[in-house]
Scaffold this motif. Sequence first.
Motif, mmCIF file in Angstrom:
data_model
loop_
_atom_site.group_PDB
_atom_site.id
_atom_site.type_symbol
_atom_site.label_atom_id
_atom_site.label_comp_id
_atom_site.label_asym_id
_atom_site.label_seq_id
_atom_site.Cartn_x
_atom_site.Cartn_y
_atom_site.Cartn_z
ATOM 1 N N ILE A 127 1.093 62.237 -0.330
ATOM 2 C CA ILE A 127 2.086 61.280 0.341
ATOM 3 C C ILE A 127 2.270 62.371 1.657
ATOM 4 C CG2 ILE A 127 4.162 60.173 1.122
ATOM 5 C CD1 ILE A 127 3.539 61.117 -2.552
ATOM 6 N N LYS A 128 1.918 61.831 2.901
ATOM 7 C CA LYS A 128 1.977 62.573 4.114
ATOM 8 C C LYS A 128 3.347 62.337 4.743
ATOM 9 C CE LYS A 128 -0.305 63.906 8.388
ATOM 10 N NZ LYS A 128 -1.613 63.815 9.263
ATOM 11 N N ALA A 129 4.216 63.035 5.030
ATOM 12 C CA ALA A 129 5.653 62.998 5.304
ATOM 13 C C ALA A 129 5.553 62.612 6.527
ATOM 14 C CB ALA A 129 6.398 64.341 5.268
ATOM 15 N N PRO A 130 6.717 61.623 7.097
ATOM 16 C CA PRO A 130 6.681 60.963 8.076
ATOM 17 C C PRO A 130 6.964 62.247 9.450
ATOM 18 C CG PRO A 130 8.765 60.461 6.934
ATOM 19 C CD PRO A 130 7.712 61.276 6.080
ATOM 20 N N VAL A 131 6.197 61.920 10.445
ATOM 21 C CA VAL A 131 6.475 62.819 11.798
ATOM 22 C C VAL A 131 6.971 61.890 12.810
ATOM 23 C CG1 VAL A 131 5.359 64.189 13.175
ATOM 24 C CG2 VAL A 131 4.597 64.212 10.949
ATOM 25 N N GLY A 132 8.137 62.524 13.485
ATOM 26 C CA GLY A 132 8.587 61.743 14.516
ATOM 27 C C GLY A 132 9.656 60.757 14.057
#
Length: 379
Positions: A332-337
């Motif tokens: 899971i690519k963690a949320p950015v922004g």
Amino acid sequence: MLRKLRFFSVLVGAGLLALAAIPVHADQRTEPVDIYLVLDKSLSMEEEISGVREYVENYIVNELLIPGDRLTMITFYGKAHIRFTGLVNDEQSLEDVTFAVSSIEADGHYTDIGNALDTLRQTLERHGSTDRRRYLLLITDGKQEAPPDSPYYSPDGSFNHQFLEQTKTIQREGWKIHILGIGTESAAKELAEQLSGTYTETDSEGAEEGELREKTQDILARVEAEGPFLISNLDRDGNGTLRFSVQTFHSDKTIPITVNDATLLIEDKGYPLLQEPIQITASEQSAEIQLPVQSKELSEFISGEEDKIVQGELVFRFDNAGFTPSRVPVSIKAPVGLPLWVLIVIAAAAAIIVLFLVLRGRGKQKPEDDQQQKARKTP
């Protein structure tokens, strides 16, 4: 007289070549596989067992198998026994299988499916690791009804914790599992859900060979999911995309699959990802799948991991037809922004502040201009 499998015999003599063959199955399969038959022989199967015997011998053994396949046949009631296990590639092995099938009688008490799966696991350990594709066909007319001394016993016949723990290994290993329920009162659907397999049920309490054939005509068709499994584009509201690939084997048909649920497991906590069931289609050509997922709770859980990859395990549930494996590692690519609406609010607020400062600056500048004009007029 022994029925022959589709074995090829080539005799080369002085200018003589003899070839004997029986037509292969419709899928023209050439890849040897491992097939595991797990057959219920409890007393409740007494009227159906003759039809099951005919089905196994005439269809599974003499039509479905090809040289080099490994067959394991386990019968169970309150206990489980291995009737046959080995490669079926000559007349002797065929004779052994045929005898094993013909000797099956429905004469046991209880129905302990968990114990049967234990016996299956022990057989796998003896076979060792393999890259063969594996198939499990379980035929039963009833529900889990383990004896009181079984680790899988439950008073109401439900699947207890010990049984459910055992199913996880099968789900991870990519088996094609099919449950053939004898009669509409069987627990085929419930068992298929627990094992992430497919199921069919006979229309009546009987077990005629022709109907059993019809219910399992695509038993070797399988859809395999291929990684890497990645959840990306995850925003602060939990909206993202799950990406992976699927491909069909041993079938020339496209196979529709309804994914009822996809649950992400991180540190023993589950995060449901689908808002509603989603249908995908698999074919012989590998296809990339992009499933929209949504979990605000997941986004909040990994919100402090910006720009990092979080690892978890994904468990799929299907509406009968599904893909294998059904339990897979996922990144899971963690949320950015920040979410878009937050960015819009911040931008609007910034614009208002800038405008206010500009106007305020102009207001201070005007009195100074007036004083300068008066000073120039003074002699």
